[in-house]
Design a protein around this motif. Structure first.
Motif, PDB file in Angstrom:
ATOM      1  N   ARG A  91     -25.871  15.122 -11.035  1.00 49.91           N
ATOM      2  CA  ARG A  91     -25.310  13.693 -11.247  1.00 49.91           C
ATOM      3  C   ARG A  91     -24.517  13.253 -12.093  1.00 49.91           C
ATOM      4  N   ARG A  92     -23.811  12.501 -12.260  1.00 51.29           N
ATOM      5  CA  ARG A  92     -23.577  12.206 -13.301  1.00 51.29           C
ATOM      6  C   ARG A  92     -23.764  10.336 -13.979  1.00 51.29           C
ATOM      7  N   VAL A  93     -23.923   9.987 -14.522  1.00 53.59           N
ATOM      8  CA  VAL A  93     -23.797   8.864 -15.617  1.00 53.59           C
ATOM      9  C   VAL A  93     -23.139   8.272 -15.688  1.00 53.59           C
ATOM     10  N   GLN A  94     -21.971   7.332 -15.804  1.00 58.32           N
ATOM     11  CA  GLN A  94     -21.365   5.943 -17.029  1.00 58.32           C
ATOM     12  C   GLN A  94     -22.182   5.651 -18.030  1.00 58.32           C
ATOM     13  N   PHE A  95     -22.491   6.214 -19.092  1.00 54.30           N
ATOM     14  CA  PHE A  95     -23.226   5.200 -19.923  1.00 54.30           C
ATOM     15  C   PHE A  95     -22.472   3.672 -19.811  1.00 54.30           C
ATOM     16  N   THR A  96     -23.053   2.740 -19.649  1.00 57.98           N
ATOM     17  CA  THR A  96     -22.086   1.506 -20.579  1.00 57.98           C
ATOM     18  C   THR A  96     -23.159   0.360 -21.127  1.00 57.98           C
ATOM     19  N   PRO A  97     -22.236  -0.536 -21.994  1.00 60.67           N
ATOM     20  CA  PRO A  97     -23.028  -1.537 -22.751  1.00 60.67           C
ATOM     21  C   PRO A  97     -24.112  -1.933 -21.870  1.00 60.67           C
ATOM     22  N   ASP A  98     -24.296  -2.665 -20.262  1.00 62.57           N
ATOM     23  CA  ASP A  98     -24.839  -3.654 -19.136  1.00 62.57           C
ATOM     24  C   ASP A  98     -25.669  -2.555 -18.339  1.00 62.57           C
ATOM     25  N   LEU A  99     -25.450  -1.090 -18.668  1.00 61.64           N
ATOM     26  CA  LEU A  99     -26.820  -0.524 -18.456  1.00 61.64           C
ATOM     27  C   LEU A  99     -28.021  -0.598 -18.306  1.00 61.64           C
ATOM     28  N   MET A 100     -28.797  -0.833 -16.960  1.00 63.25           N
ATOM     29  CA  MET A 100     -30.534  -0.944 -17.762  1.00 63.25           C
ATOM     30  C   MET A 100     -30.940  -0.017 -17.823  1.00 63.25           C
ATOM     31  N   PRO A 101     -32.583   0.212 -17.786  1.00 66.42           N
ATOM     32  CA  PRO A 101     -33.192   1.429 -17.277  1.00 66.42           C
ATOM     33  C   PRO A 101     -32.991   1.674 -15.999  1.00 66.42           C
ATOM     34  N   GLY A 102     -33.494   0.576 -15.323  1.00 66.99           N
ATOM     35  CA  GLY A 102     -34.216   0.941 -13.990  1.00 66.99           C
ATOM     36  C   GLY A 102     -32.481   1.933 -13.429  1.00 66.99           C
ATOM     37  N   ASP A 103     -30.910   1.191 -14.040  1.00 69.72           N
ATOM     38  CA  ASP A 103     -29.866   1.952 -13.056  1.00 69.72           C
ATOM     39  C   ASP A 103     -30.338   3.407 -13.209  1.00 69.72           C
ATOM     40  N   LEU A 104     -31.218   4.145 -14.431  1.00 70.23           N
ATOM     41  CA  LEU A 104     -31.253   5.547 -14.558  1.00 70.23           C
ATOM     42  C   LEU A 104     -32.680   5.958 -14.343  1.00 70.23           C
ATOM     43  N   THR A 105     -33.546   5.253 -14.313  1.00 75.30           N
ATOM     44  CA  THR A 105     -35.254   5.802 -13.798  1.00 75.30           C
ATOM     45  C   THR A 105     -35.527   5.716 -12.417  1.00 75.30           C
ATOM     46  N   GLY A 106     -34.381   4.373 -11.460  1.00 78.35           N
ATOM     47  CA  GLY A 106     -34.889   3.606 -10.242  1.00 78.35           C
ATOM     48  C   GLY A 106     -36.080   2.782 -10.630  1.00 78.35           C
TER      49      GLY A 106
END
Length: 361
Positions: A91-106
């Motif tokens: 999977r690919r995730v584009q990291f941005t300043p508004d990315l929150m931990p839950g957006d990654l971990t679930g």
């Protein structure tokens, strides 16, 4: 990946060659499959052989890798091509300043049918995660990544959730644009087994890139480029087991320790290599030796991986020469004089006193 004609001088007593003594057939097929990955990636990426080798070493060591390069040198394409050549989930995730931990971990989601909250896994629950521009996300999200990288799990609402096996983070960052970025803390940099710098391609390689595009190559359609899965999770597991069986002599182990200790006493460095860095260099050297078809490590294996494994763990003092970089201090630590005196005879026999430095990055 050629051996010195005197490489056998560094073989510890009892070391088998050229394959693992436990399961030679499995080790040989795994090596062949992983070397085939390089050929598959080359169908999409031109002139980045060192970065491909670094990715393979990271996979064999169950480590993470940081890819650094200016925009347009195929950092993202390289990882996508690697994922396409492996029969694993990615999977690919584009990291941005508004990315929150839950957006990654679930996160916990209310299930109306069960009248309860259930955990919905995030994109970090995969085998190979491409973290694009990882230094653009704030420290809060970086800390969630730190737990996933080090502990191989994420915690949501106080409950740990283990990540799949294998799990690897291939992160990218841009070294020339700092506006709107959050520099990675030393603790997180230390969790990356390798940092590989992708240079601009040479003239001939760049001409080949243009020719491929002129002939219809589409970087968004890797299947059309002919890339297919050639290695499976079983191949990775067999490779990991074979790498762990690679032996290392007392002299070479002492050489690794001496490199680490030399960085700690350098007057130009505020932060030297920790014992974790020394063990990381031993692990990457073993993987490099196994890919070369040996089950023992030579000093040339150590030198080949030293920069990619250690340079990002060093920090210069503020008063150091502004033209100096941490890698310059590492070059001094790699001098042959750092080998212990009791290994001098074997060093001369192997021709190491006049060896060359061939770093991955």
């Amino acid at each position: 990946m050629t051996d010195s004609p005197h490489a056998d001088a560094w073989r510890p007593a009892g070391a088998e060659n050229p394959v693992s003594a436990e399961n030679p057939a499995s080790a040989e097929s795994a090596r062949a499959a992983l070397l085939a990955v390089r050929a598959e990636v080359a169908k999409a990426v031109v002139g980045q052989d060192a970065a491909v080798a670094g990715l393979l070493v990271a996979l064999l060591c169950r480590g993470h890798i940081l890819l650094e390069g200016v925009p347009g040198v195929a950092k993202t394409l390289l990882v996508r091509a690697l994922a396409a050549s492996l029969d694993i989930e990615t999977r690919r995730v584009q990291f941005t300043p508004d990315l929150m931990p839950g957006d990654l971990t679930g996160s916990l989601v209310f299930d109306a049918r069960e009248s309860d909250f259930t955990f919905r896994p995030g994109p970090v629950f995969t085998n190979l995660m491409l973290a694009d521009e990882i230094n653009r996300t704030p420290p809060k999200t970086q800390s969630a990544m730190l737990e996933a990288m080090e502990e191989r799990q994420v915690s949501v609402d106080g409950h740990p959730h283990p990540l799949p096996n294998p799990f690897m983070v291939a992160a990218t960052q841009n070294p020339v644009e700092y506006e709107g970025t959050y520099p990675l803390p030393e603790a997180q940099l230390d969790r990356f087994l390798l940092k590989v710098v992708l240079p601009l391609p040479g003239r001939d390689d760049e001409v080949q890139v243009l020719r491929r595009h002129a002939n219809g190559f589409d970087p968004r359609d890797l299947a059309a480029a002919g890339i297919r899965p050639v290695a499976s999770v079983a191949d990775l597991d067999a490779g990991v087991a074979a790498v762990r069986a690679v032996s290392i002599s007392d002299e070479v182990a002492a050489y690794i320790v001496d490199i680490a200790r030399a960085t700690r006493v350098s007057p130009s460095l505020a932060l030297g290599v920790s014992p974790r860095g020394a063990t990381a260099l031993m692990a990457t050297s073993r993987a490099w030796a196994w890919l070369a078809g040996r089950t023992f490590v030579t000093p040339d294996d150590v030198k080949a991986l030293a920069h990619a494994t250690l340079a990002h763990r060093l920090s210069l003092r503020p008063e150091a020469d502004r033209h100096e970089v941490a890698g310059d201090r590492l070059d001094l630590a790699l001098e042959p004089t750092q080998l212990r005196a009791h290994g001098a005879g074997r060093r001369r026999q192997a021709g190491f006193d006049h060896g060359t430095h061939a770093p991955v990055a």
